[in-house]
Design an enzyme around this catalytic site. Structure first.
Site, PDB file in Angstrom:
ATOM      1  N   ASN A  63     -19.648 -29.948  -5.944  1.00 33.07           N
ATOM      2  CA  ASN A  63     -18.520 -30.169  -6.861  1.00 33.07           C
ATOM      3  C   ASN A  63     -17.410 -30.949  -6.175  1.00 33.07           C
ATOM      4  O   ASN A  63     -17.141 -30.780  -4.984  1.00 33.07           O
ATOM      5  CB  ASN A  63     -18.002 -28.863  -7.478  1.00 33.07           C
ATOM      6  N   GLU A  65     -13.535 -31.912  -6.825  1.00 35.88           N
ATOM      7  CA  GLU A  65     -12.364 -31.619  -7.653  1.00 35.88           C
ATOM      8  C   GLU A  65     -11.322 -32.721  -7.562  1.00 35.88           C
ATOM      9  O   GLU A  65     -11.443 -33.652  -6.748  1.00 35.88           O
ATOM     10  CB  GLU A  65     -11.789 -30.247  -7.249  1.00 35.88           C
ATOM     11  N   CYS A  74     -18.639 -31.073 -11.679  1.00 38.58           N
ATOM     12  CA  CYS A  74     -19.472 -30.000 -11.129  1.00 38.58           C
ATOM     13  C   CYS A  74     -20.597 -30.565 -10.271  1.00 38.58           C
ATOM     14  O   CYS A  74     -21.057 -31.700 -10.469  1.00 38.58           O
ATOM     15  CB  CYS A  74     -20.112 -29.200 -12.259  1.00 38.58           C
ATOM     16  N   GLU A  76     -23.764 -29.832 -10.259  1.00 41.41           N
ATOM     17  CA  GLU A  76     -25.008 -30.119 -10.980  1.00 41.41           C
ATOM     18  C   GLU A  76     -24.980 -31.523 -11.572  1.00 41.41           C
ATOM     19  O   GLU A  76     -25.962 -32.258 -11.519  1.00 41.41           O
ATOM     20  CB  GLU A  76     -25.209 -29.112 -12.125  1.00 41.41           C
ATOM     21  N   CYS A 113     -22.284 -24.250 -15.805  1.00 43.74           N
ATOM     22  CA  CYS A 113     -21.350 -24.234 -16.930  1.00 43.74           C
ATOM     23  C   CYS A 113     -21.991 -24.906 -18.147  1.00 43.74           C
ATOM     24  O   CYS A 113     -23.038 -25.565 -18.041  1.00 43.74           O
ATOM     25  CB  CYS A 113     -20.047 -24.920 -16.553  1.00 43.74           C
ATOM     26  N   CYS A 116     -22.665 -28.648 -17.866  1.00 44.40           N
ATOM     27  CA  CYS A 116     -23.814 -28.969 -16.993  1.00 44.40           C
ATOM     28  C   CYS A 116     -25.125 -28.633 -17.687  1.00 44.40           C
ATOM     29  O   CYS A 116     -26.110 -29.370 -17.562  1.00 44.40           O
ATOM     30  CB  CYS A 116     -23.698 -28.240 -15.660  1.00 44.40           C
TER      31      CYS A 116
HETATM   32  N1  THU Z   1     -18.496 -25.666 -10.879  1.00 40.56           N
HETATM   33  C1  THU Z   1     -19.667 -26.308 -10.582  1.00 40.56           C
HETATM   34  O1  THU Z   1     -19.739 -27.148  -9.683  1.00 40.56           O
HETATM   35  N2  THU Z   1     -20.738 -25.991 -11.332  1.00 40.56           N
HETATM   36  C2  THU Z   1     -20.739 -25.104 -12.366  1.00 40.56           C
HETATM   37  O2  THU Z   1     -21.701 -25.029 -13.102  1.00 40.56           O
HETATM   38  C3  THU Z   1     -19.592 -24.241 -12.562  1.00 40.56           C
HETATM   39  C4  THU Z   1     -18.338 -24.695 -11.922  1.00 40.56           C
HETATM   40  C5  THU Z   1     -17.303 -26.038 -10.114  1.00 40.56           C
HETATM   41  C6  THU Z   1     -16.298 -26.813 -10.900  1.00 40.56           C
HETATM   42  C7  THU Z   1     -15.040 -26.513 -10.155  1.00 40.56           C
HETATM   43  O3  THU Z   1     -14.923 -27.435  -9.073  1.00 40.56           O
HETATM   44  C8  THU Z   1     -15.261 -25.130  -9.575  1.00 40.56           C
HETATM   45  O4  THU Z   1     -16.650 -24.897  -9.644  1.00 40.56           O
HETATM   46  C9  THU Z   1     -14.525 -24.021 -10.318  1.00 40.56           C
HETATM   47  O5  THU Z   1     -14.765 -24.089 -11.675  1.00 40.56           O
END
Ligand code: THU
Length: 162
Positions: A63, A65, A74, A76, A113, A116
């Site tokens: 991920n 940010e 994310c 994925e 999520c 994704c």
């Molecule tokens: N996140 C992911 O990388 N994958 C997911 O399926 C759920 C959330 C990340 C996004 C963000 O950077 C952090 O987790 C908190 O939501």
């Protein structure tokens, strides 16, 4: 008369990495390594993903940010979009996903999520072959789902766009 239907799907639960098949274990280890490169200064929630393709290539993601929160992505989607860009038309067999937090020990398998799930669903629909998911926290059990469609029931696909 309304008809009530129940939907169900099978998962496999592994108690440790050692219970996984060799290829799956290696993929999960690559997902853990990918997690190390997460850029998550805001959530402190680090996610790694490793995509195994039918040509034996592995594409990883973590991920990423952003100070403008919605601009981040994310793990994925970083991984599957990269796979689609680098290896167009090559089918995705398996995606290993792992999550760890800097605030607590994640002992629950990572749950992709909704966005994704939808993104992965597009690839599964396109390739007409299920994508296996291996989900892990930082410690604890590993959950295997046999298809992304299982965890995105009644999913939206291009069939709606005529
Ligand atoms: N996140 C992911 O990388 N994958 C997911 O399926 C759920 C959330 C990340 C996004 C963000 O950077 C952090 O987790 C908190 O939501």
């Amino acid at each position: 008369m309304p008809v009530e239907k129940s939907l169900s799907f099978d998962i496999t639960i592994y108690n440790s990495l050692d219970e996984l098949k060799e290829l799956d274990k290696s993929l999960m280890i690559q997902s853990i390594e990918a997690r190390e490169n997460a850029y998550a200064p805001y959530s402190k929630f680090n996610v790694g993903a490793a995509v195994y393709l039918e040509n034996d290539e592995v594409v990883i993601g973590s991920n990423q940010e952003n100070a403008s929160y919605p601009s981040g992505l994310c793990a994925e989607r970083v991984a599957v979009f990269q796979a689609g860009a680098r290896f167009p038309g090559i089918k995705i067999k398996t995606i290993a996903i792992t999550a760890a937090s800097e605030n607590y020990e994640v002992a629950t398998p990572a749950a992709p999520c909704g966005n994704c799930r939808q993104a992965i669903f597009e690839y599964e629909f396109r390739q007409k072959e299920p994508i296996k998911l291996l989900l892990m926290g930082e410690v604890g059990q590993i959950v295997q789902c046999n298809s992304i469609a299982d965890i995105l029931p009644l999913g939206f696909s291009s069939t709606f766009l005529k």
